[in-house]
Enzyme design. Structure first.
Site, PDB file in Angstrom:
ATOM      1  CB  SER A  13      -4.285 -33.039 -38.771  1.00 57.57           C
ATOM      2  OG  SER A  13      -5.042 -32.499 -37.730  1.00 57.57           O
ATOM      3  CG  HIS A 110     -14.916 -27.209 -29.788  1.00 56.55           C
ATOM      4  ND1 HIS A 110     -14.715 -26.003 -30.438  1.00 56.55           N
ATOM      5  CD2 HIS A 110     -14.620 -26.996 -28.486  1.00 56.55           C
ATOM      6  CE1 HIS A 110     -14.335 -25.095 -29.546  1.00 56.55           C
ATOM      7  NE2 HIS A 110     -14.270 -25.671 -28.359  1.00 56.55           N
TER       8      HIS A 110
END
Ligand code: GAR
Length: 197
Positions: A13, A110
């Site tokens: 994504s 992250h």
């Protein structure tokens, strides 16, 4: 034109957010020259192929040992001659050689506000499970340069996201992706392409 290689392991994504960012002019002066996945069945590969982006699979299982796998990974990256490598959910510890050769040219997304919930063992859904277990009220995401440590490189962008009552790891992960990851990753690439970082 900044030549980007995106490395993925799964859904892709964030790769999609980069593809869309380039298509919609959020990212300028940059193109994705290749996608590398360590999983043959990563859905992100389908996203790349839909957009006619060259893909390469380098899977640990296809090699006799870690050294050969790492050699193939480095060769795959070199083959694309990138200016920037984007780790977009790439869940393999990078070979040291790659970090040295491409120093300051590798970035990672992250799913937490580093230095919270990062380092060894903190990846994907585990990050959100740990955040909810700790009871934090603010989650978020970080884009940072990659160095020899795990999630220790210089931070480029961060964005906070509210944790809501009743959140599950899945619902929090989705909100962090939508509100933070898919926003700051294209933005960081745009800034790098423009020479602002
Ligand atoms: C993303 O949430 C990304 O931040 C995370 O994996 C997911 C990949 O999703 N990366 C890490 O946890 C790295 N430590 P995607 O394949 O849909 O982009």
């Amino acid at each position: 034109m900044l030549k980007i290689v995106v490395m993925i392991s799964g859904g892709g994504s964030n790769l999609q957010a980069i593809i869309d960012g380039i298509a919609h002019g959020v990212i300028t002066d940059a193109e994705i020259v290749g996608v590398i996945s360590n999983h043959k069945k990563a859905y992100g590969l389908e996203r790349a192929m839909e957009h006619h982006i060259p893909c390469q699979v380098v899977s640990r299982g296809d090699f006799a040992n870690q050294a050969e796998f790492y050699q193939a990974l480095l060769a795959a990256v070199d083959g694309f001659m990138p200016d920037l490598i984007v780790l977009a959910g790439f869940l393999v510890v990078l070979p040291k050689d790659l970090i040295v050769v491409y120093r300051n040219k590798i970035i990672n997304i992250h799913p937490s506000l580093i230095p919270a919930f990062c380092g060894t063992g903190y990846y994907g859904l585990h990050v959100h499970t740990a955040a909810l277990a700790r009871g934090v009220k603010i989650a978020g995401a970080t884009v940072h340069f990659v160095d020899e440590g795990t999630d220790t490189g210089p931070i480029i962008l961060q964005k906070a996201v509210e944790v809501k009552a009743g959140d599950t790891p899945e619902s929090l992960q989705r909100r962090v992706m939508e509100e933070a990851e898919w926003v700051i990753l294209p933005k960081a690439i745009r800034m790098i392409a423009k020479g602002e970082v």
